[in-house]
Write a protein that holds these residues in place. Structure first.
Motif, mmCIF file in Angstrom:
data_model
loop_
_atom_site.group_PDB
_atom_site.id
_atom_site.type_symbol
_atom_site.label_atom_id
_atom_site.label_comp_id
_atom_site.label_asym_id
_atom_site.label_seq_id
_atom_site.Cartn_x
_atom_site.Cartn_y
_atom_site.Cartn_z
ATOM 1 N N SER A 1 0.922 -1.106 0.092
ATOM 2 C CA SER A 1 0.039 0.136 0.016
ATOM 3 C C SER A 1 0.939 1.267 0.146
ATOM 4 O O SER A 1 2.077 1.207 0.712
ATOM 5 N N LEU A 2 0.488 2.366 -0.787
ATOM 6 C CA LEU A 2 1.348 3.551 -0.683
ATOM 7 C C LEU A 2 0.388 4.769 -0.378
ATOM 8 O O LEU A 2 -0.192 5.290 -1.478
ATOM 9 N N PRO A 3 0.245 4.790 0.727
ATOM 10 C CA PRO A 3 -0.554 6.106 1.238
ATOM 11 C C PRO A 3 -0.380 7.287 0.457
ATOM 12 O O PRO A 3 -1.395 8.137 -0.058
ATOM 13 N N TYR A 4 0.896 7.659 0.286
ATOM 14 C CA TYR A 4 1.084 9.104 -0.586
ATOM 15 C C TYR A 4 0.888 8.976 -1.969
ATOM 16 O O TYR A 4 0.314 9.873 -2.429
ATOM 17 N N GLY A 5 0.996 7.787 -2.422
ATOM 18 C CA GLY A 5 0.807 7.414 -3.798
ATOM 19 C C GLY A 5 -0.889 7.736 -3.926
ATOM 20 O O GLY A 5 -1.414 8.383 -4.961
ATOM 21 N N ASP A 6 -1.622 7.139 -3.178
ATOM 22 C CA ASP A 6 -3.157 7.255 -3.085
ATOM 23 C C ASP A 6 -3.578 8.660 -2.933
ATOM 24 O O ASP A 6 -4.628 9.133 -3.559
ATOM 25 N N LEU A 7 -2.865 9.307 -2.028
ATOM 26 C CA LEU A 7 -3.372 10.600 -2.102
ATOM 27 C C LEU A 7 -2.817 11.596 -3.380
ATOM 28 O O LEU A 7 -3.646 12.522 -3.806
ATOM 29 N N ALA A 8 -1.857 11.291 -3.813
ATOM 30 C CA ALA A 8 -1.211 12.112 -5.149
ATOM 31 C C ALA A 8 -2.364 11.710 -6.103
ATOM 32 O O ALA A 8 -2.860 12.592 -7.018
ATOM 33 N N ARG A 9 -2.805 10.481 -6.220
ATOM 34 C CA ARG A 9 -3.788 10.002 -7.336
ATOM 35 C C ARG A 9 -4.996 11.001 -7.278
ATOM 36 O O ARG A 9 -5.849 11.456 -8.210
ATOM 37 N N ALA A 10 -5.662 11.036 -5.773
ATOM 38 C CA ALA A 10 -6.527 11.646 -5.545
ATOM 39 C C ALA A 10 -6.313 13.403 -5.751
ATOM 40 O O ALA A 10 -7.326 13.917 -6.480
ATOM 41 N N THR A 11 -5.315 13.827 -5.888
ATOM 42 C CA THR A 11 -4.936 15.090 -6.149
ATOM 43 C C THR A 11 -4.848 15.408 -7.693
ATOM 44 O O THR A 11 -5.645 16.315 -8.354
ATOM 45 N N TYR A 12 -4.525 14.448 -8.313
ATOM 46 C CA TYR A 12 -4.772 14.620 -9.944
ATOM 47 C C TYR A 12 -5.980 14.299 -10.507
ATOM 48 O O TYR A 12 -6.312 14.660 -11.530
ATOM 49 N N ARG A 13 -6.655 13.450 -9.846
ATOM 50 C CA ARG A 13 -8.228 13.282 -10.249
ATOM 51 C C ARG A 13 -8.787 14.530 -10.073
ATOM 52 O O ARG A 13 -9.623 14.789 -10.907
ATOM 53 N N ASP A 14 -8.719 15.178 -9.048
ATOM 54 C CA ASP A 14 -9.369 16.338 -8.726
ATOM 55 C C ASP A 14 -8.802 17.449 -9.514
ATOM 56 O O ASP A 14 -9.560 18.223 -10.423
#
Length: 294
Positions: A254-267
């Protein structure tokens, strides 16, 4: 002079091909886009009518393609490049793609006695024009040793990582750091703005502080004028984050910062910024903070 076929003359591929040509190699390129072929011809690059013609008889073939589908389509289709490559040639694949797609290409090339060097690069079109990209490479060591003098035409460093897909994982890891760094800069800048720190002074401070990485320093000039013209778009970063999270899932991570970055770029994409530079995370953070356009 080495005969080189070059497939994919996009924002990064074309300057790399031009560096190879300027180094004295006989470079023949091809791109599916007529616009990209026109730009290449305008810069004096030799062109072929199709991909197989570009790679026929080449000692080295470079590919610079946007994603897994483009890579497999170009190499593995019924009339793909694998069938046109000469035995003993070396394919240097510079794209950011998944380890799984890369492994499927490796299997097909091994059957053709073609050396397969996975060699994604770190950098941007400006660094490509200057010949100062960084190449990370994996594949047969003998292929790497033969390729180094060619890679030196457009890179400042060439790092060998192993015999298989190590370079793919390394590239995804580097791009994860870039995506997270963009978000970090966005949050830091809006905090400083709220504290009435002058915008340009804060950017200069970032560049000269302990966090002043090459990426931070490269982004300071466009951020000073809030120029979000794309060198690497939000859409491209989202694609790479999908590859990163897919590779992590396959590895049981699991990559918590990766998940957060993906949410940022989805937005960012949902806000209409798919084609803006990935550092537009800063502009979006200002909007969320109620700072408004500048």
């Amino acid at each position: 002079m080495t005969r080189i076929g070059f497939i994919g003359l996009g924002k990064l591929g074309l300057p790399v091909a031009m560096r190879l040509a300027k180094a004295g190699h006989d470079v023949i390129g091809f791109d599916r886009s007529a616009d990209r072929r026109g730009e290449a011809a305008g810069r004096g690059l030799g062109l072929a009518g199709d991909g197989p013609a570009a790679v026929a008889g080449a000692a080295f073939v470079f590919t610079s393609l946007p994603d897994d589908a483009a890579l497999k389509g170009a190499l593995l289709a019924d009339a793909g490049l694998v069938q046109a490559l000469a035995g003993g040639a070396i394919l240097v694949e510079t794209s950011t793609v998944s380890p799984e797609a890369s492994a499927s290409v490796a299997e097909a090339l091994a059957a053709r006695d073609v050396g397969y060097l996975r060699s994604p690069v770190s950098g941007n079109p400006v660094l490509a024009e200057a010949g100062t990209l960084t190449a990370m490479a994996s594949g047969p060591r003998a292929a790497f040793d033969l390729a180094v003098p060619v890679l030196e035409a457009f890179t400042k460093a060439q790092v060998y990582l192993g015999e298989a897909e190590q370079a793919r994982y390394a590239k995804l890891a580097i791009n994860l750091m870039i995506a997270v760094s963009a978000g970090m800069m966005a949050d830091a800048l809006v905090l400083a703005e709220k504290g009435e720190v002058p915008w340009a002074a804060m950017l200069d401070l970032m560049a000269e502080s302990a966090v002043g990485s090459p990426m931070v320093k490269y982004k300071v000039p466009p951020l000073k004028t809030r120029d979000y013209s794309s060198t690497f778009s939000c859409g491209q970063m989202a694609k790479d984050l999908d590859l990163i999270l897919g590779a992590a899932s396959a590895a049981g991570l699991s990559l918590p910062y990766g998940d957060l970055a993906r949410a940022t770029y989805r937005d960012l994409i949902e806000s209409g910024r798919s084609d803006a530079d990935f550092i537009a995370a800063v502009e979006r953070a200002e909007e969320r903070a109620g700072l408004g356009p500048r």
